[in-house]
Design an enzyme around this catalytic site. Structure first.
Site, PDB file in Angstrom:
ATOM      1  N   CYS A  10      78.261 123.907  60.503  1.00  0.00           N
ATOM      2  CA  CYS A  10      78.405 122.469  60.231  1.00  0.00           C
ATOM      3  C   CYS A  10      77.193 121.857  59.531  1.00  0.00           C
ATOM      4  O   CYS A  10      77.168 120.650  59.277  1.00  0.00           O
ATOM      5  CB  CYS A  10      78.694 121.705  61.531  1.00  0.00           C
ATOM      6  SG  CYS A  10      77.335 121.772  62.725  1.00  0.00           S
ATOM      7  N   HIS A  34      78.729 125.045  68.405  1.00  0.00           N
ATOM      8  CA  HIS A  34      78.989 126.257  67.641  1.00  0.00           C
ATOM      9  C   HIS A  34      78.242 127.474  68.201  1.00  0.00           C
ATOM     10  O   HIS A  34      78.667 128.615  67.985  1.00  0.00           O
ATOM     11  CB  HIS A  34      78.633 126.040  66.166  1.00  0.00           C
ATOM     12  CG  HIS A  34      79.638 125.177  65.464  1.00  0.00           C
ATOM     13  ND1 HIS A  34      79.279 124.161  64.604  1.00  0.00           N
ATOM     14  CD2 HIS A  34      81.005 125.152  65.533  1.00  0.00           C
ATOM     15  CE1 HIS A  34      80.378 123.571  64.140  1.00  0.00           C
ATOM     16  NE2 HIS A  34      81.429 124.150  64.696  1.00  0.00           N
ATOM     17  N   CYS A 146      72.794 110.944  82.953  1.00  0.00           N
ATOM     18  CA  CYS A 146      72.708 109.503  82.713  1.00  0.00           C
ATOM     19  C   CYS A 146      71.711 108.848  83.664  1.00  0.00           C
ATOM     20  O   CYS A 146      71.088 107.842  83.330  1.00  0.00           O
ATOM     21  CB  CYS A 146      74.081 108.843  82.837  1.00  0.00           C
ATOM     22  SG  CYS A 146      74.908 109.151  84.415  1.00  0.00           S
ATOM     23  N   HIS A 449      78.424 106.542  87.065  1.00  0.00           N
ATOM     24  CA  HIS A 449      77.695 106.588  85.800  1.00  0.00           C
ATOM     25  C   HIS A 449      76.586 105.539  85.826  1.00  0.00           C
ATOM     26  O   HIS A 449      76.749 104.463  86.412  1.00  0.00           O
ATOM     27  CB  HIS A 449      78.668 106.314  84.643  1.00  0.00           C
ATOM     28  CG  HIS A 449      78.056 106.381  83.290  1.00  0.00           C
ATOM     29  ND1 HIS A 449      77.451 107.531  82.809  1.00  0.00           N
ATOM     30  CD2 HIS A 449      77.942 105.448  82.309  1.00  0.00           C
ATOM     31  CE1 HIS A 449      77.004 107.296  81.582  1.00  0.00           C
ATOM     32  NE2 HIS A 449      77.284 106.044  81.265  1.00  0.00           N
TER      33      HIS A 449
END
Length: 498
Positions: A10, A34, A146, A449
């Protein structure tokens, strides 16, 4: 190396990983994945040829992070600590370091000019129909990280604290064999060979520079895994617990040496952090205690003989209970009863309370445990007041969340009435203005979250991992705060008090 090494599929230069079997480069799992696909493709057995005995063995696919130089095996799903007999892994590592050093030298000038000329134009955001520059940088989520991202973004917007780390000399400037070379991190290295301060510094430098939309704090996370075992793995963690561990470990490391010079000496030479502002916790003062350090007076009175005991406790943050009468209130709707305010939580923390049967006080005069009362006073306020609202409580079998909305001020939080000696404080010295808020979304500490709101140069931003959006004060004050960061007011100006 991110300027010169690209994914062969990419062409992304973000998070490149080089396969140590075939030398091909692919992007990491947080870009397009990838590198992982390359591993999966290598596991497909050959159908047109008879498998040899060697091919029947499952192959280990080991690759190296071109940024941190750590090695990782997809088959084992773990980092690799050993090398080959010929030291081939180290040779690849040194080759990548040489590539980076040459790129670092040649590109330093070009980067500086590019940032000076176009950093304000690198990202644009429409606000009220007009176009304005947005230089905020998000933090990629590395798998339920997070909790870390929200704390890092909050701390990055506390100017005095953030600027101190940004001005520290980098590892590249060290003398000796490591001069001009970056360190790398693998699990084979001891704790002494990783630097939380250095990776924290790099992360802060990457934020607010305006050159990228999101930064991947992988190197910092590797160090966190090494020195804070509680945070290993990819499960959700408590943001407040992480903040305390982070500040404690930064404080401990800052007391050590750096380029032969103690960082506590660097602190003493910083004119903005005077000796009177220091609060020592576990040894010498550092920027952590100079900014966040305060002192509580813990006053206990025996109800039988009246003996009074006083103890002074340093703190980096205050954990406040949400009073029980507000805990069943789940919305901001005033019809459900009185609104819970931050002042209610502070008053509950400092009010006189009688200790229950499980907390009987050992009276030195009575020579036995007696019923007693306890009261907290703030003996010294910090430059940055960090307030943690205790939203998670243990029941018999699980940890529940208190979802009550707590009203908090954006400006003019007045702490004078909680001081031990308020008469010794000036009229403006006890006023605080909000700098950042960490919010937990969801029902449990092990799930949900985290995001953060923070003020930067007069504007409020919402940090949701790699996404950063401009927001307004009305949105911020509606947030169900978990951690609040208040900065001591410097300039004299009139404002509403809490």
């Amino acid at each position: 190396p991110t300027q010169i090494i690209y994914c062969v599929l990419c062409r992304s230069n973000k998070s490149p990983w080089v396969c140590l079997t075939c030398s091909s480069v692919h992007c990491g799992r947080y870009v397009n994945g990838h590198a992982k696909k390359h591993y999966e493709d290598a596991q497909i057995p050959m159908t047109n040829h008879k498998k040899t005995e060697k091919q029947e063995k499952v192959q280990h696919t080991v690759c190296m992070d071109c940024s941190s130089y750590s090695t990782y095996c997809y088959r084992c799903d773990d980092f690799v600590v050993n090398d080959t007999k010929l030291g081939l892994v180290q040779k690849v590592r040194e080759h990548l370091q040489n590539l980076e050093n040459s790129a670092f030298t040649s590109d330093r000038h070009r980067k500086r000019k590019l940032l000076e000329n176009s950093s304000m134009n690198s990202k644009l955001l429409k606000v009220n129909g007009s176009t304005t520059a947005l230089c905020a940088t998000g933090l990629r989520n590395l798998g339920n990280t997070c909790f870390m991202n929200a704390i890092l973004q909050s701390l990055s917007n506390i100017q005095q604290f953030c600027c101190y780390f940004k001005e520290l000399p980098a590892v590249e400037l060290r003398n000796g064999k490591t001069a001009g070379r970056r360190t790398y991190h693998t699990r084979s290295q001891g704790d002494n060979n990783v630097s939380l301060v250095e990776e924290f510094r790099k992360t802060l430098c990457a934020l607010w520079q305006g050159s990228q939309t999101a930064f991947s704090p992988e190197s910092l996370f590797y160090v966190v895994w090494k020195i804070m075992p509680n945070f290993r793995g990819y499960q959700q963690q408590d943001a407040h617990e992480f903040m305390r561990y982070l500040l404690d470990h930064l404080h401990l490391e800052l007391q050590g040496g750096f380029n032969g010079v103690s960082r506590s000496v660097i602190l003493q030479e910083n004119s903005s952090l005077t000796a009177s502002s220091k609060c020592c916790i576990n040894g010498a003062s550092t920027v952590v205690t100079a900014i966040f350090g305060g002192i509580l007076q813990n006053e206990v009175n025996c109800l039988i003989c009246g003996t009074e005991s006083r103890k002074f406790d340093p703190f980096l943050d205050l954990s406040l209970d949400i009073p029980s009468q507000f805990r069943n209130k789940r919305t901001k709707n005033q019809e459900n009863g009185p609104m819970c305010t931050l002042r209610d939580c502070l008053r509950s923390f400092t009010d006189l309370e009688e200790l229950d049967e499980t907390e009987l006080y050992m009276c030195h005069k009575c020579k036995k445990k007696q019923k007693s009362t306890k009261k907290f006073w703030i003996q010294k306020l910090p430059k940055v007041l960090c307030l943690h609202l205790k939203r998670f409580h243990w029941t018999a079998y699980l940890r529940n969340k208190v979802d009550t909305y707590v009203e908090f001020p954006l400006r003019g939080l007045d702490m004078k009435c909680y001081l031990l000696e308020p008469e010794n404080s000036g009229p403006e010295s006890c006023l605080y203005d909000l700098a950042a808020v960490v919010v937990h979304h969801g029902s449990g500490v092990g799930s949900g979250h985290y995001t953060a709101y923070a003020a930067h140069e007069g504007r409020w931003f919402h940090f949701n991992d790699s996404t950063v959006t401009l927001t307004d004060e009305e949105t911020v004050v509606k947030a169900k705060a978990y951690i609040l960061f208040y900065v001591e007011r410097q300039a004299k100006s009139g404002s509403d008090k809490l």
